[in-house]
Design an enzyme around this catalytic site. Structure first.
Site, PDB file in Angstrom:
ATOM      1  N   ASN A   7       0.876  -1.172   0.000  1.00 37.29           N
ATOM      2  CA  ASN A   7       0.000   0.000   0.000  1.00 37.29           C
ATOM      3  C   ASN A   7       0.913   1.221   0.000  1.00 37.29           C
ATOM      4  OD1 ASN A   7      -1.813   2.047   0.454  1.00 37.29           O
ATOM      5  ND2 ASN A   7      -2.857   1.033   2.155  1.00 37.29           N
ATOM      6  N   ARG A  90      -2.567  -2.036  -3.543  1.00 38.07           N
ATOM      7  CA  ARG A  90      -3.800  -1.271  -3.365  1.00 38.07           C
ATOM      8  C   ARG A  90      -3.735  -0.081  -4.319  1.00 38.07           C
ATOM      9  NH1 ARG A  90      -5.386   3.132   1.021  1.00 38.07           N
ATOM     10  NH2 ARG A  90      -7.556   3.328   0.408  1.00 38.07           N
ATOM     11  N   HIS A 179     -13.218   2.216  -0.227  1.00 32.36           N
ATOM     12  CA  HIS A 179     -13.185   1.173   0.809  1.00 32.36           C
ATOM     13  C   HIS A 179     -13.774  -0.145   0.299  1.00 32.36           C
ATOM     14  CE1 HIS A 179     -13.435   4.291   4.327  1.00 32.36           C
ATOM     15  NE2 HIS A 179     -12.186   3.938   4.116  1.00 32.36           N
ATOM     16  N   ARG A 240     -12.896  14.727   7.685  1.00 33.83           N
ATOM     17  CA  ARG A 240     -13.703  15.095   6.514  1.00 33.83           C
ATOM     18  C   ARG A 240     -15.153  15.349   6.922  1.00 33.83           C
ATOM     19  NH1 ARG A 240     -12.021  10.007   3.168  1.00 33.83           N
ATOM     20  NH2 ARG A 240      -9.941   9.983   4.067  1.00 33.83           N
ATOM     21  N   GLU A 383      -8.081  -5.647   5.041  1.00 37.63           N
ATOM     22  CA  GLU A 383      -7.970  -5.263   3.634  1.00 37.63           C
ATOM     23  C   GLU A 383      -6.755  -5.900   2.967  1.00 37.63           C
ATOM     24  OE1 GLU A 383      -9.437  -0.903   3.070  1.00 37.63           O
ATOM     25  OE2 GLU A 383      -8.893  -1.134   5.163  1.00 37.63           O
TER      26      GLU A 383
END
Ligand code: AMP
Length: 398
Positions: A7, A90, A179, A240, A383
């Site tokens: 990643n 990823r 996601h 956010r 993940e």
């Protein structure tokens, strides 16, 4: 079979090496502050932990450090990098082009580059990791696993914004969702936990981490999700804002006399829990709330309320609801958030069991009352393992 998962961020590189036959992690690491004079290298293999400060000039240097640690004659977990069968990367944005994990060729790399306007912070960093790996691993297959791919099944009525169609046709303005790897992973695990085929289930998966999103999953396919064209839309996040009236942006531009990029930074980096309460970290927020901090209390309520609204909306979209699934750092660990979200949700068939909710565990578990028509599950996400599995599935199809 050993699969390496990468990643790659703009100044960091995370990796995990999996032994797929047993789904176990042989080694993992995080290299941060790439490009600065003092980089941080943290590597873990079983009980052994290595931490170093070293200049890490660029991503190529980071990959070199990673290979040295993985193949270290004393503490390494492999003798040579050729033991690695494939590398899974990823990649944040695959637009409409990538609906599945994809073997990386020159053409695919170019397409990832072409999608940079849709993910200007992430795709260039992901591509840098791919290029750096190519220089060390040569012909070892590399696979791109896209955050957006799982949501490519969302139907047009859910992915279109009600704006001039040309903005979609010419500029790709639509909901993509993110996601996806996590939503896919927890949905599959929820089905296994419930011992039912995923093709028969209607699920709402709730990923609550620093970034957060919710997905409606019907018969194993995503039919809607809260993040949109960018990861700014949806529920309240660490920094956010999630959903706001787009009119606010133009109002702020006039009132604050700030350029749009500064308003963008306010919405991405100084909003959400941080903007409401002063901290983006849910643990801190819960501590402050306990001490009677009114702003923290309100932020907590806003956070849970927004999730409730999405659960209601997605239940309507799904037409039936079998289970809701909590995951991510907050979803897996916060008793208070799960309780607040599920409070007074009997109308949707959601009845949480107070004691089961309070039981702390790292394992997959159910936390609903026996009589609850809808299952409430906590499924820790993974993940990296999902990326490794999808990488393997691409090899098997070759
Ligand atoms: P993630 O991005 O998935 O790593 O999640 C990070 C978020 O999870 C942060 O807001 C953490 O404060 C939160 N978190 C981690 N552990 C807990 C916990 N035990 N209780 C509440 N929030 C937690």
């Amino acid at each position: 079979m050993k699969i390496l998962v990468i990643n790659s961020g703009s100044s960091s590189l995370k990796y995990q090496l999996f032994f797929m036959d047993k789904s176990i992690v042989l080694a993992s690491g995080l290299i941060e502050r790439i490009g600065e004079s003092k980089g941080n290298i943290n590597h873990k293999a079983g009980e052994k932990k290595i931490s170093k400060e070293n200049e890490v000039r660029d991503h190529t240097a980071a990959i070199k450090f990673m290979i040295e640690l993985l193949c270290d004659p004393e503490d390494g977990v492999i003798k040579d990098k050729s033991e690695i069968t494939a590398i899974g990367h990823r990649v944040v944005h695959g637009g409409e082009k990538f609906k599945e994990p994809t073997l990386i060729t020159e053409e695919v790399s170019h397409a990832i580059y072409e999608h940079e306007p849709l993910a200007p912070l992430h795709n260039p960093a992901n591509l840098t990791g791919i290029v750096a790996c190519k220089s060390f691993f040569g012909e070892i297959p590399q696979v791109a696993v896209f955050d957006t791919a799982f949501h490519q099944t969302i139907p047009p009525e859910a992915f279109h914004y009600a704006i001039d169609n040309q903005l979609y046709e010419k500029h790709g303005v639509r909901r993509y969702g993110f996601h996806g790897t996590s939503h896919r992973y927890v949905a599959q695990h929820a089905a296994e936990f419930l011992e039912k085929p995923i093709q028969s289930l209607c699920l709402i998966t709730i990923h609550l981490g620093n970034g957060s999103s919710i997905a409606a999953i019907k018969n194993g396919k995503s039919i809607d999700t809260s993040m949109g064209m960018t990861p700014l839309e949806g529920i309240v996040m660490g920094t956010r804002s999630g959903d706001i009236d787009p009119g606010i942006i133009f109002y702020l531009e006039r009132q604050l006399k700030k350029p749009l990029n500064e308003i963008e930074a306010i919405l991405n980096k100084q909003s959400g829990l941080k903007g409401l309460s002063g901290t983006n970290d849910m643990r801190d927020l819960l501590e402050r709330k306990k001490k009677g901090d009114r702003k923290a209390e309100l932020a907590f309520l806003i956070y849970a309320y927004r999730i409730k609204k999405y659960i209601g909306a997605y239940t309507a979209a799904l037409g039936k609801l079998d289970a809701i699934v909590f995951t991510g750092g907050i979803g897996e660990n916060s008793i208070d958030i799960r309780e607040e979200v599920c409070k007074e949700m009997k109308v949707l068939g959601i009845e949480i069991d107070e004691n089961l909710n309070k039981t702390e565990s790292r394992k997959e578990r159910s936390i609903h009352k026996i009589e609850s028509p809808v299952a409430v599950l906590v499924i820790p996400t993974n993940e990296e393992l999902q990326i490794a599995r999808e990488t393997r599935s691409v090899l098997e199809k070759k």
